[in-house]
Design an enzyme around this catalytic site. Structure first.
Site, PDB file in Angstrom:
ATOM      1  N   LYS A  90       0.755  -1.015  -0.207  1.00  0.00           N
ATOM      2  CA  LYS A  90       0.106   0.100   0.169  1.00  0.00           C
ATOM      3  C   LYS A  90       0.901   1.352  -0.050  1.00  0.00           C
ATOM      4  CE  LYS A  90      -3.583   2.404   0.073  1.00  0.00           C
ATOM      5  NZ  LYS A  90      -4.147   3.341   1.079  1.00  0.00           N
ATOM      6  N   GLU A 142       0.601   6.647  -6.235  1.00  0.00           N
ATOM      7  CA  GLU A 142      -0.365   7.626  -6.460  1.00  0.00           C
ATOM      8  C   GLU A 142       0.033   9.340  -6.364  1.00  0.00           C
ATOM      9  OE1 GLU A 142      -3.754   6.771  -3.621  1.00  0.00           O
ATOM     10  OE2 GLU A 142      -3.294   8.759  -2.592  1.00  0.00           O
TER      11      GLU A 142
HETATM   12  O1  LIG Z   1      -4.353   5.998   1.095  1.00  0.00           O
HETATM   13  C1  LIG Z   1      -4.924   6.786   0.662  1.00  0.00           C
HETATM   14  C2  LIG Z   1      -5.434   6.893  -0.805  1.00  0.00           C
HETATM   15  O2  LIG Z   1      -5.002   5.712  -1.616  1.00  0.00           O
HETATM   16  C3  LIG Z   1      -5.384   8.171   1.630  1.00  0.00           C
HETATM   17  O3  LIG Z   1      -6.294   8.885   0.845  1.00  0.00           O
HETATM   18  C4  LIG Z   1      -3.993   8.685   1.818  1.00  0.00           C
HETATM   19  O4  LIG Z   1      -4.365   9.615   2.901  1.00  0.00           O
HETATM   20  C5  LIG Z   1      -3.517   9.320   1.040  1.00  0.00           C
HETATM   21  O5  LIG Z   1      -1.949   9.846   1.424  1.00  0.00           O
HETATM   22  P1  LIG Z   1      -1.710  11.249   1.614  1.00  0.00           P
HETATM   23  O6  LIG Z   1      -2.641  11.743   2.566  1.00  0.00           O
HETATM   24  O7  LIG Z   1      -0.303  11.276   1.920  1.00  0.00           O
HETATM   25  O8  LIG Z   1      -1.883  11.955   0.092  1.00  0.00           O
END
Ligand SMILES: O=C(CO)[C@H](O)[C@H](O)COP(=O)(O)O
Length: 290
Positions: free
Chosen positions: A163, A170
């Site tokens: 993850k 992401e």
């Molecule tokens: O796991 C997630 C999406 O996949 C969560 O929305 C997470 O908070 C995203 O990471 P960040 O807050 O650091 O942008």
């Protein structure tokens, strides 16, 4: 199957609904009494038949305290599942502590956000085969309907590791769309920037769910005029970069996208002030005063 679920916020609350819709019996606990099915973790444990399975879905900062509290009301043969965004390196010590009491531990990276209730949650699972097998009915109900969206990635820690890398990706993907957005907006030629993003949703090499969501955001606010660029992070990007440094893996894009978030929080950049000052010192170049 019965499941205890601790933490009924945006993620946990929707997961409870998806599990119930699939016919599972979920006993939920949350400190917010309006959301909670029971008044305490002890009552949650009482309502479940042994051997119990309890899924923890709380913010990363309070996970260990919650698991320790939960372990006090559970017993040998029970399993705790952490589905929050914990750092993978917390998993092994947690599993060891629980193992001393005969309690099993599974870590699950969960992706799907607020849309998961309707679309399903992609699950990246770490843990022992026997524990994962026991939880399969729950995983089946939570995962998306199709062929993909579930992996038993490895032993304890592997789910959160997968993850973490997912979230690093992401960061990079979002930032690439964002830079494209800025360049299109700066261009003298393109007059319909939201239209360009919308057109990319079908047939293109860059179509994706993140692109769909950006299109949705631009439908709501075509110039993103209501937003400031200030962007938080909750740790996953930093852990990904930490791992890249440890393993000497060149994570150019992900690291840059993490640092872009840090830059977004500055009113002015001390580093760029130093660059401007140096250009003035060595070349007599003009600077702007505040
Ligand atoms: O796991 C997630 C999406 O996949 C969560 O929305 C997470 O908070 C995203 O990471 P960040 O807050 O650091 O942008």
């Amino acid at each position: 199957m019965q499941l205890g679920l601790v933490g009924l916020g945006r993620m946990g609350g929707n997961m409870r609904e998806r599990l119930r819709a699939a016919g599972h019996e979920v006993v939920g606990f949350d400190h917010n009494a309006e959301l909670s099915d029971v008044a305490s973790l002890a009552e949650l444990a009482e309502k479940l038949e042994a051997p119990r399975a309890v899924w923890v879905m709380v913010p990363a900062g309070v996970t260990d305290a919650t698991i320790d509290e939960l372990a006090d009301v559970l017993g040998a043969g029970d399993i705790i599942i952490d589905g929050g965004n914990s750092r993978f390196s917390d998993d092994a010590p947690r599993a060891e502590r629980l193992n001393d009491r005969g309690i099993g531990y599974i870590d699950v990276g969960v992706s799907g956000g607020v849309w998961g209730r309707q679309n399903g949650y992609a699950l990246m699972v770490g843990g022992a085969q026997e524990h994962v097998e026991r939880l399969m009915p729950i995983f089946e109900a939570l995962k998306p309907a199709g062929e993909f969206g579930f992996v038993h990635a490895g032993p304890v820690g592997a789910g959160h590791y997968a993850k973490m890398v997912h979230n690093g990706i992401e960061y990079g993907l979002m930032h690439a769309y964002a830079e494209g957005y800025e360049l299109l907006t700066a261009s003298e030629l393109v007059t319909n920037v939201p239209g360009v993003f919308k057109s990319w949703r079908e047939g293109t090499v860059v179509r994706s769910w993140l692109l769909d969501l950006l299109d949705r955001a631009l439908d709501e606010d075509p110039e993103l005029a209501e937003l400031s660029g200030y962007t938080e992070d909750t740790g996953e990007g930093r852990w990904t970069v930490d791992e890249a440094v440890r393993l000497a893996v060149p994570l150019n894009v992900i690291t840059a996208s993490l640092f872009a978030r840090f830059a977004s929080r500055q009113d002015d950049s001390p580093a760029m002030k130093a660059v401007a000052a140096l250009r003035q010192q060595f070349g007599g170049h003009a600077v702007r005063k505040r």
